[in-house]
Design a protein around this motif. Structure first.
Motif, mmCIF file in Angstrom:
data_model
loop_
_atom_site.group_PDB
_atom_site.id
_atom_site.type_symbol
_atom_site.label_atom_id
_atom_site.label_comp_id
_atom_site.label_asym_id
_atom_site.label_seq_id
_atom_site.Cartn_x
_atom_site.Cartn_y
_atom_site.Cartn_z
ATOM 1 N N ALA A 295 0.834 -1.211 0.000
ATOM 2 C CA ALA A 295 0.000 0.000 0.000
ATOM 3 C C ALA A 295 0.863 1.252 0.000
ATOM 4 O O ALA A 295 0.553 2.243 -0.682
ATOM 5 C CB ALA A 295 -0.930 -0.016 1.211
ATOM 6 N N LEU A 296 1.965 1.217 0.756
ATOM 7 C CA LEU A 296 2.847 2.379 0.836
ATOM 8 C C LEU A 296 3.548 2.625 -0.502
ATOM 9 O O LEU A 296 3.684 3.774 -0.947
ATOM 10 C CB LEU A 296 3.875 2.165 1.941
ATOM 11 C CG LEU A 296 4.598 3.401 2.468
ATOM 12 C CD1 LEU A 296 3.614 4.384 3.066
ATOM 13 C CD2 LEU A 296 5.643 3.005 3.499
ATOM 14 N N ILE A 297 3.989 1.552 -1.162
ATOM 15 C CA ILE A 297 4.670 1.703 -2.450
ATOM 16 C C ILE A 297 3.683 2.109 -3.540
ATOM 17 O O ILE A 297 4.007 2.890 -4.441
ATOM 18 C CB ILE A 297 5.377 0.383 -2.818
ATOM 19 C CG1 ILE A 297 6.501 0.092 -1.807
ATOM 20 C CG2 ILE A 297 5.938 0.440 -4.231
ATOM 21 C CD1 ILE A 297 7.126 -1.268 -1.975
ATOM 22 N N ALA A 298 2.459 1.586 -3.454
ATOM 23 C CA ALA A 298 1.470 1.870 -4.494
ATOM 24 C C ALA A 298 1.013 3.319 -4.477
ATOM 25 O O ALA A 298 0.597 3.858 -5.522
ATOM 26 C CB ALA A 298 0.265 0.946 -4.324
ATOM 27 N N THR A 299 1.093 3.980 -3.326
ATOM 28 C CA THR A 299 0.564 5.345 -3.222
ATOM 29 C C THR A 299 1.231 6.321 -4.189
ATOM 30 O O THR A 299 0.547 6.969 -4.987
ATOM 31 C CB THR A 299 0.686 5.845 -1.773
ATOM 32 O OG1 THR A 299 -0.088 5.009 -0.917
ATOM 33 C CG2 THR A 299 0.189 7.275 -1.661
ATOM 34 N N PRO A 300 2.583 6.486 -4.158
ATOM 35 C CA PRO A 300 3.175 7.445 -5.112
ATOM 36 C C PRO A 300 3.005 7.014 -6.558
ATOM 37 O O PRO A 300 2.893 7.868 -7.454
ATOM 38 C CB PRO A 300 4.655 7.472 -4.702
ATOM 39 C CG PRO A 300 4.886 6.192 -3.980
ATOM 40 C CD PRO A 300 3.600 5.868 -3.297
ATOM 41 N N LEU A 301 2.976 5.699 -6.809
ATOM 42 C CA LEU A 301 2.785 5.237 -8.182
ATOM 43 C C LEU A 301 1.391 5.598 -8.691
ATOM 44 O O LEU A 301 1.221 6.050 -9.838
ATOM 45 C CB LEU A 301 3.003 3.725 -8.261
ATOM 46 C CG LEU A 301 4.410 3.230 -7.883
ATOM 47 C CD1 LEU A 301 4.475 1.712 -7.975
ATOM 48 C CD2 LEU A 301 5.464 3.876 -8.774
ATOM 49 N N LEU A 302 0.384 5.407 -7.843
ATOM 50 C CA LEU A 302 -0.977 5.755 -8.243
ATOM 51 C C LEU A 302 -1.118 7.251 -8.493
ATOM 52 O O LEU A 302 -1.737 7.682 -9.482
ATOM 53 C CB LEU A 302 -1.971 5.302 -7.171
ATOM 54 C CG LEU A 302 -2.205 3.796 -7.041
ATOM 55 C CD1 LEU A 302 -3.093 3.500 -5.837
ATOM 56 C CD2 LEU A 302 -2.849 3.250 -8.314
ATOM 57 N N LEU A 303 -0.554 8.042 -7.605
ATOM 58 C CA LEU A 303 -0.673 9.493 -7.771
ATOM 59 C C LEU A 303 0.133 9.985 -8.967
ATOM 60 O O LEU A 303 -0.279 10.928 -9.659
ATOM 61 C CB LEU A 303 -0.226 10.196 -6.494
ATOM 62 C CG LEU A 303 -1.236 10.124 -5.344
ATOM 63 C CD1 LEU A 303 -0.659 10.719 -4.081
ATOM 64 C CD2 LEU A 303 -2.515 10.843 -5.710
ATOM 65 N N ALA A 304 1.297 9.368 -9.211
ATOM 66 C CA ALA A 304 2.067 9.745 -10.399
ATOM 67 C C ALA A 304 1.282 9.426 -11.665
ATOM 68 O O ALA A 304 1.260 10.221 -12.622
ATOM 69 C CB ALA A 304 3.411 9.015 -10.405
ATOM 70 N N ALA A 305 0.622 8.271 -11.674
ATOM 71 C CA ALA A 305 -0.211 7.921 -12.823
ATOM 72 C C ALA A 305 -1.375 8.894 -12.970
ATOM 73 O O ALA A 305 -1.734 9.300 -14.081
ATOM 74 C CB ALA A 305 -0.723 6.490 -12.669
ATOM 75 N N LEU A 306 -1.961 9.301 -11.843
ATOM 76 C CA LEU A 306 -3.068 10.255 -11.894
ATOM 77 C C LEU A 306 -2.607 11.592 -12.453
ATOM 78 O O LEU A 306 -3.284 12.202 -13.303
ATOM 79 C CB LEU A 306 -3.648 10.436 -10.486
ATOM 80 C CG LEU A 306 -4.781 11.452 -10.351
ATOM 81 C CD1 LEU A 306 -6.010 10.976 -11.116
ATOM 82 C CD2 LEU A 306 -5.131 11.666 -8.873
#
Length: 747
Positions: A295-306
């Protein structure tokens, strides 16, 4: 390969440089950092909830007794006898499992090293902290964490001193570790994971998502021009995405780093969640450490994709050198078209609840309607405001009003801007309304239970005598304090009135009513407000305000009782009532211990209305989750709205500064600010209040019958209107200051 890698690094550095050089850079950096923290904490909350439910279920299954006998065995071959007893400790439910090992090698549940000897008990740490003392037997140890559903569970294993358990009155056990968790201890009181998720999604996940979208699009005008320029120069979507990711990367990484201490704290020690007073087990979190890390790693990746997705140009990038402005009109229209669908689901939910009850499908559809309506209403309102912008433009042109003309032209072509502007207002009102309405569905029962406790405290106690121990009830009465009195309540079903007459209805049916007999000596009867019958003749007495104790003990359908003189020998279907005529509290803890010692497992001593009190206390603790999650969600939406308004104030001041040169008056700034900021925000507040009534339909109509006070909506709309005027005033003042410094530039 090296060339591609070098180009990737160069594009990322270009994005970082453009972010530092942007006039809105600081606000966007702050917004993206806060959004990253909020999204990370939201994802961690989902993982923590799943981990807690999963581990609780596994521990519950491992301690569930197995009652399956091997081939050729009979009941008396079982090595262990069990009997469960529910008690209340400080208005919290506690479950006591009485055990009687038949053989020396009787199986042990997790968390227990040995069975207690007769008259001994093993308690959970929470029960020990509650100070129950030797109520269930002499404490010889505590249950280890692996034998408890959670750190705060009130659970115990006790062994009766007099061998009360037999094959006739107890359950058998051949081992522990069933396939599923039985309803033992706290597991029986916890709502399913789907119910908790239905609160988490609209109250925390949705606001965090809105915050992320707003943060990603803050100061979008400059980046949209850059996107169009790079597209005209032949840049691909991948290259544009790298530049956008590079611009947001520092804030995303900082937000992720700021979340690390929270993750570390949950892994190191048990944490008590504020307000709800729930203890989050560190052992449960460590068992799901990889999900937390994911969950911690996915957060910046999701926001970068957004960020990358929300700054892609329209048109065929890389194949045309003609710059095209980025448009969000299609997305806004699609969202607005879905809004009536979700509102229709909300309108259907009350009738579905009345017909099918709170089934999983109905609850999920109601959740879908709530989340969907909150997510799409800003788009629908934005389209309405954009359409109104055309009328404002026409009016300003006819009347020669420069402010209205400029504002109308500004708003009619920017539905995305309007959607972000009003989203915080609409979602905040919706969440506040749900937080207000949801607890009100249960307020009547909670308030009734509180009123009973305030009136009687522990001056009135009831004793439910277990089967087989009726003859010993008098010993418990003998241990009452000297000033206390005792009577027996006997209840019989099937009687139409207190006189014992059975009356048939017009269709031949027999009304099932309850007849109650009160038996005791004359002082005890008089203390309850009843006249003592003459001699041995029984009499019927009405219940009224002069008999408050009986009125609280018997069902509301009972209006009269049968009064008899006699002793306090309990019979089947009877309850012993002990009370203090002066209204002083009885020693409930001591009397509970005496009842369990003299009458065995199943002897239950309670204060008047304790079942309601315990249920109300449990309900109140569960409803506090609604308040906590709702408050957190509103705070996220408010922060997003505040940062968005701040960015809009600065954008307005810069973009409108040259107008005074053309108009010859600085009053135009106030007019444009009123039309572009104050007007949309006030309209959004009014429409948000109307939509809040619609969103709360599943909770305010039958069968739930919650209440949404009109005073709340009025105060919220008034507050938001004042804030809207304040924001537009700040924008106008900032524009005037900016106009004084404005000089023509080559932009």
């Amino acid at each position: 390969m090296r060339k591609d890698s070098s180009l990737t690094r160069q594009l990322l550095r270009m994005g970082q440089a453009s972010g530092r050089g942007s006039v809105d850079g600081r606000i966007r950096f702050t917004a993206l950092t806060a959004a990253t923290v909020s999204v990370a904490l939201t994802l961690l909350a989902v993982v923590a909830a799943h981990a807690t439910y999963t581990e609780r279920a596994e521990r519950g299954a491992s301690r569930t007794p197995v009652q399956r006998l091997a081939s050729g065995q009979n009941v008396r071959d079982a090595p262990l006898l069990l009997k469960s007893h529910l008690d209340d400790v400080g208005d919290h439910q506690a479950e006591i499992t009485y055990v009687e090992p038949v053989t020396d090698d009787a199986p042990l549940p997790p968390g227990v090293d040995r069975w207690p000897a007769p008259g001994e008990a093993l308690l959970s740490p929470a029960l020990v902290a509650d100070g129950v003392g030797d109520r269930y037997g002499r404490i010889v140890g505590t249950i280890a964490p692996e034998g408890l559903a959670g750190p705060e569970e009130r659970f115990a294993y006790a062994r009766p001193a007099h061998g009360w358990l037999t094959y006739e009155n107890a359950l058998i056990a051949t081992g522990f570790g069933a396939e599923g968790a039985a309803g033992l201890g706290d597991i029986a009181q916890v709502r399913p994971f789907s119910v908790f998720l239905s609160l988490l999604i609209p109250m925390l996940v949705l606001p965090a998502g809105v915050f992320a979208v707003v943060a990603a699009r803050l100061g979008a005008a400059g980046r949209d021009r850059r996107t169009a320029l790079v597209g005209a120069l032949g840049g691909s979507r991948r290259q544009l995405a790298l530049m956008s990711a590079g611009e947001g990367a520092p804030a995303l990484l900082l937000g992720t780093v700021l979340t690390l201490p929270v993750v570390a704290a949950t892994l190191v020690a048990d944490l008590r969640v504020p307000w709800v007073d729930y203890v989050l087990s560190a052992a449960d979190m460590r068992a799901h450490i990889w999900q937390l890390a994911g969950a911690l790693i996915a957060t910046p990746l999701l926001l970068a994709a957004l960020v990358a997705v929300m700054h892609q140009p329209s048109g065929r990038v890389g194949r045309s050198t003609r710059p095209r402005a980025h448009s969000s009109r299609r997305l806004v229209k699609f969202s607005a078209a879905l809004c009536p669908v979700f509102l229709g689901i909300l309108s259907w939910s009350p009738s579905a609840l009345a017909t099918y009850g709170p089934s999983q499908m109905v609850v999920l559809l109601s959740l879908l309607g709530t989340v969907g309506a909150l997510a799409t209403l800003p788009a629908a309102i934005a389209l309405l405001l954009s359409a109104a912008g055309r009328a404002v433009t026409a009016w300003g042109r006819r009347r020669g009003r420069a402010g209205a003309l400029l504002a109308g032209r500004w708003t009619q072509g920017r539905p995305g801007y309007l959607s972000r502007l009003v989203a915080g207002v609409v979602i905040a009102i919706g969440l506040l309304s749900v937080v207000q309405v949801y607890p009100s569905m249960h307020s009547a029962s909670v308030q009734g239970a509180i009123a009973l406790r305030e009136e009687f405290r522990y001056s009135v106690l009831t004793l439910s005598v277990p089967r087989g121990a009726v003859s010993q009830a008098g010993k418990w009465v003998d241990r009452l304090p000297p000033d206390a009195e005792a009577v027996v309540l006997e209840s019989t079903l099937g009687l139409a009135n207190g006189a014992g007459e059975v009356r048939r209805g017009p269709n031949g049916d027999i009304p099932i009513n309850q007849a109650v007999t009160v038996r005791g000596n004359c002082p005890a009867l008089r203390g309850l407000g009843l006249d003592c019958p003459a001699g041995s003749q029984a009499q019927t007495a009405p219940l009224s305000r002069s008999t408050p104790v009986l009125r609280a003990l018997v069902p509301a359908s009972v209006t009269t009782v049968r009064v008899e003189t006699g002793g306090t020998t309990a019979q089947r279907n009877s309850t012993l009532v002990a009370y203090d005529p002066g209204g002083q509290d009885l020693p409930v803890g001591t009397l509970k211990r005496d009842a369990l010692t003299l009458l065995g497992p199943g002897a239950l001593v309670e204060g008047v209305g304790q079942s309601w009190i315990g249920g109300a206390n449990l309900l109140s603790s569960q409803l506090r989750w609604v308040t906590l999650l709702g408050t957190a969600g509103v705070a996220l939406v408010a922060l997003a709205a505040a940062l968005n308004c701040l960015a809009e104030v600065l954008r307005f001041a810069r973009s409108i500064a040259p107008v005074s040169v053309v108009s010859g008056s600085r009053r135009v700034y106030a007019a444009v600010a009123a039309w572009t900021l104050a007007g949309p925000l006030v309209v959004a507040a009014l429409l948000g209040a109307v939509s809040a009534v619609w969103i709360t339909l599943p909770y305010t109509t039958a069968p739930r019958n919650g209440s949404l006070p009109s005073e709340l909506l009025l105060s919220v709309v008034t507050t938001l209107a004042v804030l809207a005027v304040t924001v537009s005033s700040l924008a106008a003042v900032s524009a005037i200051r900016e106009s004084r410094r404005w000089r023509p530039r080559q932009d």
